[in-house]
Design an enzyme around this catalytic site. Sequence first.
Site, PDB file in Angstrom:
ATOM      1  N   LYS A   9      -2.092   1.452  -5.542  1.00 57.06           N
ATOM      2  CA  LYS A   9      -2.100  -0.006  -5.366  1.00 57.06           C
ATOM      3  C   LYS A   9      -2.810  -0.383  -4.068  1.00 57.06           C
ATOM      4  O   LYS A   9      -3.500  -1.414  -3.999  1.00 57.06           O
ATOM      5  CB  LYS A   9      -0.665  -0.542  -5.367  1.00 57.06           C
ATOM      6  CG  LYS A   9      -0.563  -2.061  -5.168  1.00 57.06           C
ATOM      7  CD  LYS A   9      -1.276  -2.837  -6.274  1.00 57.06           C
ATOM      8  CE  LYS A   9      -1.231  -4.358  -6.039  1.00 57.06           C
ATOM      9  NZ  LYS A   9       0.099  -4.924  -6.268  1.00 57.06           N
ATOM     10  N   THR A  39       5.122  -4.093  -4.542  1.00 54.32           N
ATOM     11  CA  THR A  39       4.134  -3.442  -3.690  1.00 54.32           C
ATOM     12  C   THR A  39       4.772  -3.229  -2.323  1.00 54.32           C
ATOM     13  O   THR A  39       5.044  -4.191  -1.590  1.00 54.32           O
ATOM     14  CB  THR A  39       2.865  -4.295  -3.549  1.00 54.32           C
ATOM     15  OG1 THR A  39       2.269  -4.463  -4.831  1.00 54.32           O
ATOM     16  CG2 THR A  39       1.858  -3.624  -2.616  1.00 54.32           C
ATOM     17  N   LYS A  86       0.415  -9.121   3.703  1.00 53.16           N
ATOM     18  CA  LYS A  86       1.459  -8.090   3.702  1.00 53.16           C
ATOM     19  C   LYS A  86       0.910  -6.794   3.114  1.00 53.16           C
ATOM     20  O   LYS A  86       1.084  -5.709   3.698  1.00 53.16           O
ATOM     21  CB  LYS A  86       2.669  -8.581   2.899  1.00 53.16           C
ATOM     22  CG  LYS A  86       3.862  -7.621   2.861  1.00 53.16           C
ATOM     23  CD  LYS A  86       3.873  -6.706   1.637  1.00 53.16           C
ATOM     24  CE  LYS A  86       4.150  -7.477   0.368  1.00 53.16           C
ATOM     25  NZ  LYS A  86       4.299  -6.574  -0.812  1.00 53.16           N
TER      26      LYS A  86
END
Length: 290
Positions: free
Chosen positions: A172, A97, A240
């Site tokens: 995502k 990701t 993150k």
Amino acid sequence: MAICAFIGLGVMGYPMAGHLVAAGHAVTVYNRTGAKAEAWANEHGGSFRSTPREAAEGANFVMACVGNDDDLRSVCLGADGAFAGMEAGSIFVDHTTVSSDVTHEMCTVAEDLGLSFVDAPISGGQAGAESGQLSIMCGGEQDAFRRAEPVMQAYARICRRIGESGAGQLTKMANQIAIAGLVQALSEALHFAEKAGLDGRAVVEVISQGAAGSWQMSNRHETMLEDHFEHGFAVDWMRKDLGICLAAANQFGASLPVTALVDQFYKEVQKMGGGRWDTSSLFKRLRALD
């Protein structure tokens, strides 16, 4: 049988690479900590190499599942990077990701070298990786996806191309936005039930069968009520990811007020020492407010 390399053997990559072997593919792995790569090879019967370039040499497909943008650059680029070992026509599949910006950057470099690049972030957590039941959202050129998709099926429950390069990463982001709100809502519901003197498990048994039901509710309420947060996706990684979401939202002009608020709640969890707790620890934050 495909000849594959897998770069990054964390809690996700380790079992994913194992599923490739189980599906009959030849697999060579690389991990920053070499002892873990050696242990994986001993367990699964594949081989390991000391650099991404060496792992990628001769592979038709190179999969990566590392930490962040800089980690992806480090395993792709340079004299020891995977791109240097890949042959023209081979495909790099990135399960990390990361930002859509670094995806476009790596895709451009790959294309200049005659390689294909598919961004393919995953959802399903450690349990999904271990069971081979991940959701994979992909971006990239159609033919590259068509060739890579049968290989990814080794660890996929669903694998779908959403659009061109970067579309997988943007999808995502939508996934993480939805999860952040769901986990906070579930935490508040359980917190409310406790404060009202209700049996949280009984409450969930009823409401999970109606419109409030979700995967998070069915799979996380028990451990949340037991004050157990040592499994699943870590808060540090979620922050993150949410940082990537909020930066992209600023770029596109999208409004994400709930996501921004939950990101700050996760920051408070980190200050509690919970950076490695799983994301359902939002509930622990509410209990700590008592």
